[in-house]
Design a protein around this motif. Structure first.
Motif, mmCIF file in Angstrom:
data_model
loop_
_atom_site.group_PDB
_atom_site.id
_atom_site.type_symbol
_atom_site.label_atom_id
_atom_site.label_comp_id
_atom_site.label_asym_id
_atom_site.label_seq_id
_atom_site.Cartn_x
_atom_site.Cartn_y
_atom_site.Cartn_z
ATOM 1 N N TYR A 61 -23.068 -3.559 34.623
ATOM 2 C CA TYR A 61 -22.812 -2.254 34.007
ATOM 3 C C TYR A 61 -23.123 -2.263 32.515
ATOM 4 O O TYR A 61 -23.320 -1.196 31.906
ATOM 5 N N MET B 162 -14.593 1.462 32.390
ATOM 6 C CA MET B 162 -14.894 1.505 33.818
ATOM 7 C C MET B 162 -14.068 2.558 34.564
ATOM 8 O O MET B 162 -14.414 2.926 35.675
ATOM 9 N N LEU C 222 -17.026 5.600 34.063
ATOM 10 C CA LEU C 222 -18.238 5.020 33.489
ATOM 11 C C LEU C 222 -19.206 6.095 33.006
ATOM 12 O O LEU C 222 -19.790 5.980 31.929
#
Length: 545
Positions: A447, A413, A416
């Motif tokens: 995600y 993250m 990303l």
């Protein structure tokens, strides 16, 4: 050199004494030189202007009235004849003095306004309105003990807050935290920020546990901006330091910065730099580690991952360091330091090479496990490492899907978009991908739909409280269900009890890892473990027949 408030106050006292001395000295000069009929009364302009400019309009007027009175009815026009002044003359002179006092006082207002604006730009961040590091040099530390507590507060996901909302949003959060810290820490303190994800503090309280409890309570409070509750994680670094006769600058916080960063990597709330040897030891570890890789002081242990629905075994490769002087060092003693340097790539290349060799050795013994190794952020975002790893795997002759890269959720993250590209590149080769420590960081299922991965590895923190807290069980169940819908298999790490095993099995977990099954084992021990497990399974099959 910046002047702090105490120095400014002392200088004003000196100026006040000079002004009073000048007023009475000039009065004496006027009297001794023959009275106000001569030029010397004009000297009185000087202390009036100085007083008004330094102390403001009120004191400028007061000084003007005193000077007017001393050179007025109390002072003859001519001291040799005793002739008195006309009323109009000394009143007019007093009016001139008053005008000078008022004008110089007004100049003081303009000057102080400009000075405050300059000081604010020099010592405060313009958007967050929180003191910046320059402010450290303006503080009078005479009210502090010789030994104080030096503190770094590290906000872990501040960049995510900026990216998700805005820079101004982040500045408002910093301001709210600063105001809360200022109001609720009653000890003498100084608080500044680098306007990023960090606060630096000097606190006149050496009780680290007490200060840590207070800081945790303050930072765990709800911070709401534009009706949006803000989540952030944090860690602290502490050091007790004697500040007598030293200049307080940001260099003082180097070690507490390091402690806060290490606490983040080691999943602790805080670390203490107990003495000045801390950094020396860390640098020594770094300088020795490259040699350790070459001298075969490092070795791998393997911890099994048990499949619940398939007849297969997975292993996680875990590095150990048999230090010639310090003995056996577990990863927490050296990995955090190594991962901050380019040695992170050397470490992971060494582990990958060992994993490839172990896979070949295991095959000669009819043991075909898939082996995972941990990949750091420095590895994932380093093109040279990724390319070298791919070449090593291709040239090794082993099937690429026998190797699994474990990458933490936070690492992915942090970038990303780049993570998506790198993971696809690895998957195209055939390497398996696992999201490690899932749920510990951003905890967003959405995600996952963007990533080409194979496994979700649920963080140990959820498993620890699985039996005691129904909420954790629901979270794990939800994660397992949604992962399966997305086509991912789920690994639960940190399984240590039969109760955890039974519950996770009922929730549909695919793989489990933990001391309930086996601790990390050396190569020879893992083979013995595998033989015992295989014999047990064969016996169960025989009994069924």
């Amino acid at each position: 050199m910046f002047l702090n408030k105490d120095k400014i106050r002392k200088r004003k006292i000196y100026v006040g004494i000079i002004v009073v001395t000048m007023v009475f000295s000039i009065t004496l000069i006027v009297y001794l030189t023959g009275g106000v009929m001569y030029v010397y009364p004009h000297l009185m302009y000087i202390p009036i202007v100085i007083c008004g400019f330094v102390f403001g309009t009120k004191y400028g007027i007061l000084n003007a009235l005193i000077a007017g009175f001393l050179l007025g009815p109390l002072m003859p026009l001519n001291t040799s004849t005793g002739e008195k002044q006309l009323l109009f003359n000394w009143l007019f002179r007093t009016m001139i003095f008053l005008a000078l006092g008022i004008l110089s006082g007004y100049a003081n207002l303009i000057f102080n306004k400009q000075r405050r604006q300059i000081n604010k730009s020099l010592f405060y961040h313009s958007f967050s309105n929180v003191p910046n590091p320059n402010y450290l040099r303006t503080v009078d530390y005479s009210n502090f003990d010789d030994e104080v507590l030096i503190v770094t507060i590290l906000i872990h996901n501040f960049q995510k807050i900026v990216d998700t909302f805005s820079q101004l949003f982040h500045f408002e959060l910093l301001n709210q935290i600063y105001v809360n810290l200022t109001n609720k820490i009653k000890d003498e303190k100084v608080i500044v920020t680098n306007n990023g994800g960090k606060f630096w503090m000097v606190i006149n309280n050496k009780n680290i546990e007490e200060v840590n409890d207070l800081l945790e309570r303050i930072l765990l409070e709800d911070y709401i901006i534009d009706n949006i509750p803000i989540y952030y994680d944090f860690s602290f670094g502490y050091k007790i330091k004697n500040i007598k006769d030293i200049e307080i600058t940001t260099e003082l916080f180097n070690k507490t910065d390091n402690c806060a960063n290490q606490a983040l990597k080691l999943e602790k709330k805080y670390l203490i730099a107990a003495n000045d040897l801390l950094d020396d030891n860390q640098y020594q570890i770094l300088s020795e580690f490259r040699t350790a890789l070459k001298n075969n002081e490092t070795f791998l242990q393997f911890q099994p991952k048990i499949a619940l629905k398939k007849d297969e075994i997975k292993l996680e490769a875990l590095i150990r360091w048999q230090h010639p002087e310090k003995g056996l060092l577990l990863p927490g003693k050296f990995i955090p330091q190594v991962e901050e340097t380019k040695l992170a790539n050397d470490l992971s290349i060494w582990v990958l090479n060992e994993v490839i060799e172990k896979i070949k050795e295991f095959e000669t013994k009819n043991f075909y496990p898939e082996i995972s190794l941990n990949i750091s952020a420095k590895n994932l975002f380093n093109d040279e490492f990724i390319n070298q790893a791919i070449i090593m795997i291709k040239d090794s002759g082993i099937t690429p899907n026998r190797i699994e890269f474990e990458i933490t959720e936070n690492t992915i993250m942090n970038n990303l978009n780049k993570s998506k590209g790198v993971l696809k590149k690895l998957k195209d080769v055939g390497i398996k991908i696992s999201i490690d420590d899932f749920g510990k960081g951003f905890s967003s299922i959405s995600y996952l739909t963007l990533l080409d991965i194979d496994y979700i590895k649920i963080d140990k923190g959820f498993i620890d409280d699985l039996i005691k807290d129904e909420i954790y069980a629901k979270i794990v169940k939800y994660t397992i269900n949604i992962s399966k819908e997305l086509g991912y298999e789920v690994i639960c790490e940190g399984v240590e009890t039969k109760e955890q095993f039974e519950l996770l099995k009922s929730l549909g977990c695919d793989y489990m890892q933990g001391y309930y099954f086996s601790k990390p084992l050396n190569q020879s021990d893992i083979m013995e473990w595998y033989k015992v497990k295989r014999d047990d399974e064969n016996e169960k099959i025989t009994n069924k027949i």
